[in-house]
Design a protein around this motif. Sequence first.
Motif, PDB file in Angstrom:
ATOM      1  N   LYS A  11       0.450   8.448 -11.946  1.00  0.00           N
ATOM      2  CA  LYS A  11       0.179   9.068 -10.653  1.00  0.00           C
ATOM      3  C   LYS A  11      -1.131   8.522 -10.090  1.00  0.00           C
ATOM      4  N   ALA A  12      -2.153   8.431 -10.977  1.00  0.00           N
ATOM      5  CA  ALA A  12      -3.465   7.934 -10.548  1.00  0.00           C
ATOM      6  C   ALA A  12      -3.373   6.479 -10.102  1.00  0.00           C
ATOM      7  N   ALA A  13      -2.493   5.697 -10.782  1.00  0.00           N
ATOM      8  CA  ALA A  13      -2.374   4.279 -10.436  1.00  0.00           C
ATOM      9  C   ALA A  13      -1.655   4.090  -9.094  1.00  0.00           C
ATOM     10  N   GLY A  14      -0.942   5.116  -8.657  1.00  0.00           N
ATOM     11  CA  GLY A  14      -0.273   5.029  -7.365  1.00  0.00           C
ATOM     12  C   GLY A  14       1.242   5.029  -7.434  1.00  0.00           C
ATOM     13  N   ALA A  15       1.800   5.454  -8.578  1.00  0.00           N
ATOM     14  CA  ALA A  15       3.261   5.510  -8.690  1.00  0.00           C
ATOM     15  C   ALA A  15       3.805   6.631  -7.793  1.00  0.00           C
ATOM     16  N   THR A  16       5.009   6.408  -7.249  1.00  0.00           N
ATOM     17  CA  THR A  16       5.634   7.407  -6.382  1.00  0.00           C
ATOM     18  C   THR A  16       6.372   8.455  -7.211  1.00  0.00           C
ATOM     19  N   GLY A  17       6.874   8.019  -8.388  1.00  0.00           N
ATOM     20  CA  GLY A  17       7.610   8.950  -9.236  1.00  0.00           C
ATOM     21  C   GLY A  17       7.736   8.403 -10.636  1.00  0.00           C
ATOM     22  N   TRP A  18       8.206   9.277 -11.540  1.00  0.00           N
ATOM     23  CA  TRP A  18       8.303   8.908 -12.952  1.00  0.00           C
ATOM     24  C   TRP A  18       9.691   9.284 -13.459  1.00  0.00           C
ATOM     25  N   ARG A  22       0.831  -1.206   0.000  1.00  0.00           N
ATOM     26  CA  ARG A  22       0.000   0.000   0.000  1.00  0.00           C
ATOM     27  C   ARG A  22       0.868   1.260   0.000  1.00  0.00           C
ATOM     28  N   SER A  23       1.979   1.209   0.746  1.00  0.00           N
ATOM     29  CA  SER A  23       2.792   2.438   0.849  1.00  0.00           C
ATOM     30  C   SER A  23       4.231   2.254   0.377  1.00  0.00           C
ATOM     31  N   THR A  24       4.526   1.092  -0.235  1.00  0.00           N
ATOM     32  CA  THR A  24       5.895   0.875  -0.758  1.00  0.00           C
ATOM     33  C   THR A  24       6.147   1.826  -1.935  1.00  0.00           C
ATOM     34  N   PRO A  25       7.305   2.500  -1.953  1.00  0.00           N
ATOM     35  CA  PRO A  25       7.583   3.380  -3.105  1.00  0.00           C
ATOM     36  C   PRO A  25       7.659   2.568  -4.411  1.00  0.00           C
ATOM     37  N   ILE A  26       6.974   3.063  -5.434  1.00  0.00           N
ATOM     38  CA  ILE A  26       7.044   2.421  -6.758  1.00  0.00           C
ATOM     39  C   ILE A  26       7.417   3.504  -7.779  1.00  0.00           C
ATOM     40  N   LEU A  27       8.550   3.286  -8.445  1.00  0.00           N
ATOM     41  CA  LEU A  27       8.998   4.269  -9.440  1.00  0.00           C
ATOM     42  C   LEU A  27       8.846   3.676 -10.839  1.00  0.00           C
ATOM     43  N   MET A  28       8.394   4.527 -11.770  1.00  0.00           N
ATOM     44  CA  MET A  28       8.264   4.104 -13.159  1.00  0.00           C
ATOM     45  C   MET A  28       9.542   4.525 -13.880  1.00  0.00           C
ATOM     46  N   LEU A  29      10.164   3.590 -14.601  1.00  0.00           N
ATOM     47  CA  LEU A  29      11.365   3.920 -15.388  1.00  0.00           C
ATOM     48  C   LEU A  29      11.077   3.505 -16.827  1.00  0.00           C
TER      49      LEU A  29
END
Lengths: 121, 395
Positions: free
Chosen positions: A95-102, A75-82
């Motif tokens: 962002k809507a899906a819950g990504a922490t950063g892009w 639920r709160s684990t950082p997830i980054l999109m690369l």
Amino acid sequence: MAKTILSVDDSSSIRQMVAFTLKSAGYEVVEAADGQEGLDKAKQKTVDLVLTDQNMPRMDGLTLIKTLRALPNYRSTPILMLTTESGDAMKMQGKAAGATGWLVKPFDPQKLLEVVKKVIG
Amino acid sequence: MPVIIIVIIIATALHWAVQGSSDSLMFLFSSVITLVAVVVVYFNSATSVQSSTNSDEEHASAQNSKDGAVDGLLINTHEQFATHFSGAQEDLGQVQTLLSDAISKLLGSFDGMHNLIREQRDVALTVAGNNGEGGDDDAALKDHLEETSETLKALVGSIINNSKTGIELAEKMESVSQQVHGILAVLGEIDSISKQTNLLSLNAAIEAARAGEAGRGFAVVADEVRKLSSRAEHFSKQIRGNVTMVNGAIMDAEAVINRMASLDMAFALQSKQRLDVVLNKVQQVNKTMSTVIDKQSEISAKVDDVVGAAVTSLQFQDMVSQLLQHSVQRIDCMHSAWTSMGEVAKQEQSGVSISHQQVERVTQDIAAVFERAEHLSSKNPVRQEQMSSGDIELF
């Protein structure tokens, strides 16, 4: 104990580069070749950070993020999109899906480490 | 109609011209032109098929002969296209495989180089006795050197003091020697007294002899006095002999002490000079080592930067691979459209007439394929045109 990072990308060279960068900074790295394999690995062992590509066979990055966010452990684990995707609409979906950063490819190893350090210390 | 035939001829020529070349884009370009030409020809002839029902028999016969030639051309071109579409797709696949393999090996090399440089820096740090996490050990080495230097200085100081004491002792010996000379002078005086007493006793004996009987007693006294003077002279000689021996011994001792004192002093001074030289050298070595280690760390950091830049650039493979994949999909669309066309052409050549519905269906199929191609064009996954690192955004 070293923090574990899950690297999900269908390109083996990108996985190799991510692992090389993160391991040299002392992180443990688990690799997966697509979203589905990433999800399976994330379920097997709870990781501290997920770094995922968007366009992959079987399951894409956005679906992986949505699926992970539904799990209690993530639920709160950082997830980054690369990804190579750099459009604003795509980022908003992330962002809507819950990504922490892009992060847009190509990544600079030093900058990647800075971001990783920022989100998981 | 002649315009269409010319277009087909040009396109086919172009197509054959690039057939041998490995330039997939040129092949693609010629293929597209040919495809457009053949599509136009086909629909033209399909319309002709429909309109021929209303024409007279003679016209229909001529039309059928022309259509047969067009169909033959269409089928021949279709087969060639199918082969080259597959070939281009295979070529692109091979490029992807080659790139992936090369990049993987390059990365392995960079990884190895990076690790070796780090190892080298660690070895340098170990040699210097420094763990690289602060200058504690370096400071300890400096302290140790300074302590050794202080101890050696104290030792040299002590040796110099001993030498000084030796010289003082030698001076005292000389003073004792002078005292001994004094004693010898006094002994000379005693000798003179003893000789004078002997002379007096001799004169007394003469006077006693002249006095005859009355002087006999005095003669005995005079003889005793002579004996006393003789004993005094004997003792004086003994004392002189002993004192002379003592003096000789003192002189020897003085010489030994002098030699010792000067030797110690020279040795101590030489030691001090050598020690200074050694300490100076050790400090220089220490300084050089620090410089080397600093330089090594600096180089290591630079190699990290260079490897980082290489890693960023090597990601071109991922982007190129996605673009190639995208191209493969586009070619696949054209391949599909072309296959639909080919089937219709084969059917017509085999003599089975084509219905209006069939034309409609093929048109729809091709329209769907082109729509898919259009969709692909709008969804290019890679927009980057340079290899500078991408944006980072934290939500």
